[in-house]
Structures are given as structure tokens and as C-alpha cells.
Design an enzyme around this catalytic site. Sequence first.
Site, mmCIF file in Angstrom:
data_model
loop_
_atom_site.group_PDB
_atom_site.id
_atom_site.type_symbol
_atom_site.label_atom_id
_atom_site.label_comp_id
_atom_site.label_asym_id
_atom_site.label_seq_id
_atom_site.Cartn_x
_atom_site.Cartn_y
_atom_site.Cartn_z
ATOM 1 N N ASP A 127 -1.651 6.909 4.666
ATOM 2 C CA ASP A 127 -0.348 6.249 4.617
ATOM 3 C C ASP A 127 0.710 7.189 5.181
ATOM 4 O OD1 ASP A 127 1.360 4.096 4.040
ATOM 5 O OD2 ASP A 127 1.929 4.989 2.122
ATOM 6 N N HIS A 134 14.146 4.301 5.444
ATOM 7 C CA HIS A 134 13.506 4.554 4.149
ATOM 8 C C HIS A 134 13.552 6.042 3.809
ATOM 9 C CE1 HIS A 134 10.613 4.372 0.861
ATOM 10 N NE2 HIS A 134 9.892 5.289 1.461
ATOM 11 N N GLU A 200 6.000 -1.281 -1.671
ATOM 12 C CA GLU A 200 6.523 -0.826 -0.383
ATOM 13 C C GLU A 200 6.062 -1.797 0.698
ATOM 14 O OE1 GLU A 200 5.350 3.287 0.233
ATOM 15 O OE2 GLU A 200 6.996 3.999 -1.031
ATOM 16 N N GLU A 202 4.999 -2.600 4.193
ATOM 17 C CA GLU A 202 4.463 -1.834 5.322
ATOM 18 C C GLU A 202 3.595 -2.733 6.198
ATOM 19 O OE1 GLU A 202 2.789 2.015 4.469
ATOM 20 O OE2 GLU A 202 3.863 2.204 2.575
ATOM 21 N N ASP A 232 2.139 -1.116 -0.385
ATOM 22 C CA ASP A 232 1.735 0.157 -0.986
ATOM 23 C C ASP A 232 2.389 0.266 -2.366
ATOM 24 O OD1 ASP A 232 1.068 2.784 -1.540
ATOM 25 O OD2 ASP A 232 2.618 3.626 -0.233
ATOM 26 N N ARG A 236 6.706 5.163 -9.362
ATOM 27 C CA ARG A 236 7.737 6.155 -9.009
ATOM 28 C C ARG A 236 7.880 7.273 -10.035
ATOM 29 N NH1 ARG A 236 7.799 5.251 -3.772
ATOM 30 N NH2 ARG A 236 8.560 3.170 -3.229
ATOM 31 N N GLN A 239 4.971 9.533 -9.536
ATOM 32 C CA GLN A 239 5.179 10.217 -8.248
ATOM 33 C C GLN A 239 6.188 11.366 -8.369
ATOM 34 O OE1 GLN A 239 6.347 7.437 -5.175
ATOM 35 N NE2 GLN A 239 6.392 8.994 -3.558
ATOM 36 N N LYS A 252 -0.037 6.596 -6.021
ATOM 37 C CA LYS A 252 -0.370 5.675 -4.932
ATOM 38 C C LYS A 252 -1.814 5.191 -5.022
ATOM 39 C CE LYS A 252 3.493 6.437 -2.470
ATOM 40 N NZ LYS A 252 4.337 5.371 -1.904
ATOM 41 N N THR A 256 -3.448 -0.928 -3.248
ATOM 42 C CA THR A 256 -2.664 -1.267 -2.059
ATOM 43 C C THR A 256 -3.170 -2.632 -1.618
ATOM 44 O OG1 THR A 256 -2.405 1.049 -1.408
ATOM 45 C CG2 THR A 256 -2.170 -0.590 0.339
ATOM 46 N N GLU A 363 14.760 1.605 -3.262
ATOM 47 C CA GLU A 363 15.964 1.593 -2.422
ATOM 48 C C GLU A 363 16.907 0.456 -2.797
ATOM 49 O OE1 GLU A 363 14.702 2.360 1.948
ATOM 50 O OE2 GLU A 363 12.909 1.859 0.812
HETATM 51 MN MN MN Z 1 3.825 4.012 1.517
#
Ligand code: MN
Length: 421
Positions: A127, A134, A200, A202, A232, A236, A239, A252, A256, A363
Site C-alpha cells: 500500500d 491526503h 481509505e 483508494e 484500506d 487510527r 496506528q 492495517k 482491505t 480527514e
Molecule cells: Mn492506505
Amino acid sequence: MPLLKSWVESANSPQSPFPLNNLPYGIFSVGSDVPRCGVAIGDKVLDVSKLEASGVISPAEKTVFDKPCWNAFMDEGAKVWNGFRSTLQDMLGVNAGRDVQAALSEALVPMASAQLHMPFVVSEYTDFYSGRNHALNVGTMFRGAENALPPNWLHIPIGYNGRASSIVVSGTDIRRPWGQLKPHGVDVPVFEPCKRFDMELEIGAIVGTRSDRPVSVQEADDMIFGYVLLNDWSARDIQAWEYQPLGPFQAKATATTISPWIVTKAALEPFRADTPEREFPLLPYLKEPGPMLYDIELEVLLQVDGGNEASTIATTNYSEMYYSAAQQLAHHTSSGCPMRVGDLLGSGTISGPEKSSRGSLLELSWGGKEPFALESGEMRSFIEDNDIVTLCGHCRGDGFVIGFGDCTSKLLPALDDPYQR
Ligand code: MN
């Protein structure tokens, strides 16, 4: 390029995600049948394994469509990919002979009755972090506007090695993970259910050609078989505690989600788009010989538990990326890292410059500090239990669209005790 007309009438609608111009590849089954290769056309799935078995089509010397994945077909190489696509376009086109139409009609299955599976076996998964907006947003939240972009960001496509085992197809439920995290103002870490679970937006690029040496950006582009939508899922709070110094790991690794249809690079060809102006010139091995992004309109929808309607929470475009999948793949091979058929590369979160074009809840809610309203009036900072998140994508042609098929997953609540079996 105009709409290519098919004798499969539903494929000629300007709203159909699957016109003759598209022909994406998936794995389907009906009832208790074995999963096998199918091609989407209008509101039907063309059972190409049946056509191969009866000798109507034979793209390779050995059979490739009787398998529950497209890897064997990918392994045949780009010449076979192109030959098969043009055969399909001839046989499904309005000018196909009556005998051809009759033979193919026997192999058309209503999409509504088909169950879709993982379209390919994921060999390995990487990834990236190649969306500039971002990276700027996340960097500003964590390090301040002055140090938002790390010093390497404008020179290399940053990435991490993810887990192929964590990739699931659209429709698969996700379970809120437990993990080690360190709440604010607490001295010691705890093991608890994730409280800041995120998504996320993507695009995933699928590598269709193996390589064991560094390749140029053009060679890398030639190696890409097709693209899928990719969510994804990201914990948080896990992370934030684990990511230094080696990057994300368990945050992560839960899951996914990818969309079920592989949209081929050939179908996207008319929609190529340039990467943006470079602030610093790239090193020669990363320079693009031509446009290698695509104009793919993207949308994120969130449906709350028990709600009837999904709210659009973000709209953006794949052409917002700073690095293309071809550049990411070229960089990935620069060390001599071998690439295999079925390797999957995540683009990185795709955010536009506007608030409404941010491709993650991190975000959209600015780290949870600014909860935002859904169309139903409910507020969100992160994903709540039983929320359903859907990614949509399409390219807009002249009288037709190239659709990706939805990428949807529901977040189930955390288990009471993940170690209790
Ligand atoms: Mn990602």
C-alpha cells in the site's frame, strides 16, 4: 471514443456500468456451482469457462477460465490479454453473426442471480501513500502545516508491505478489531477494541506480468493488468501508537476490501490523465513517458445501521494522485524486488483539495475534532458499528460509462473477547 454497441441490449444504456467498452473480469457462481471466470456485459455475466469448455473460445493453449481466479489468464501475457478482449468485443458486438450470438446467449447469466467472489489470488499486497492532499492533511494534523510533507515525499512514492491474506471482496463483513493502543493522557498502553476505525478511498492496481529486475515506468505500465476500487480499513488509534519507526502494522492488517470486477487497463485507455506539475524533478527512473493516471470519478457513501439511504461523504478523482501505479511499480522493482502475477498495489488515499473531497474520515472529521453531518443528520467522526461503507467509481465517456462495481463492506461490532473461541 463513442459507445460500442452490443447485441446484449442492456449494455447499450448510457447508464450501464458494463458496456461493450468495459468488459471487466470477475469470478462468479450461481447457487452451489463452482466459482469460475466471468465477464460483465450489461446486466449479464458471460460464463467464459463454459465457452472455453465447448471450444467457442480458446485464448490459450491450456484452459484458463475453469479456475476460481484470473491469475492463469494473466500469466499468459499481454498478447493473449489483448487478443481475448478483441475477440469478446467482436463476438458481443452488434455485427456478430447469428450463430455466434446463439452460442454466447447460452453462456449469459443474469447478474442478479450471480454471486461474486475474489477475482484473483492476491500474491502480495503493498500500500502506498501517494495522494498529496491526503499526505498534507494527515501531516498537518500530526506535525503541523510547516512539516506536513516528509522530506522524501516529493521524491519517492512512499509505501509499506501489507498482508495479502487480509484482502477481501466487496460484500464481506469486517469486524472491529482489538489492539494495543495508548489513550491520551495515559502512561501505559491498553488492549482494547479500536475506537477510531476508519476507511481509505483508494484504487488498487493488479500486476499481471512477473519481473525479477528493475523496470522502467513504461515497462511497469505494460505489466499492469487492471484496476479495482480498494478500501484500506485503518485503525487510527492502533496506528498512532505503533507506527514509529517502521510504519503501519496491525492498524492495517484487519481487512482491505476490493471491488469484484477487474477493470482492464485496456478499458481505461481513453481516460488517461497526467500526473500534476512536479515541485522537484523526479530522478530519471521515475519519469513518466506519458500520462499514466486515469480520470476516474470516485465517491464514498456511508449508510447507518437501519437507515434506508446512504449519504455521500466524499467525491474526488483518481487523477488527484501525485504518483501513478506505474511509477509506484517501477519504484517497487528498483531494488530488484521480484514482482509476481497477482501482486496488488494500493494507490494511497485519494483526497482532493476541497473539504468534500477527502477520502478518509480522519480527514473529513479532522482527526475527530470536527465531527461532520450525514444527510440523515447523524454525526460521524469515525466509522460506527454496523455502518456500511461503499466506494463507487466510473469513467465518463461519450454516451457511456466505465463502471467499477461497488466496493461495499459493513463494520460489525468488536467481539466481547477476541481470544475466546
Ligand atoms: Mn492506505
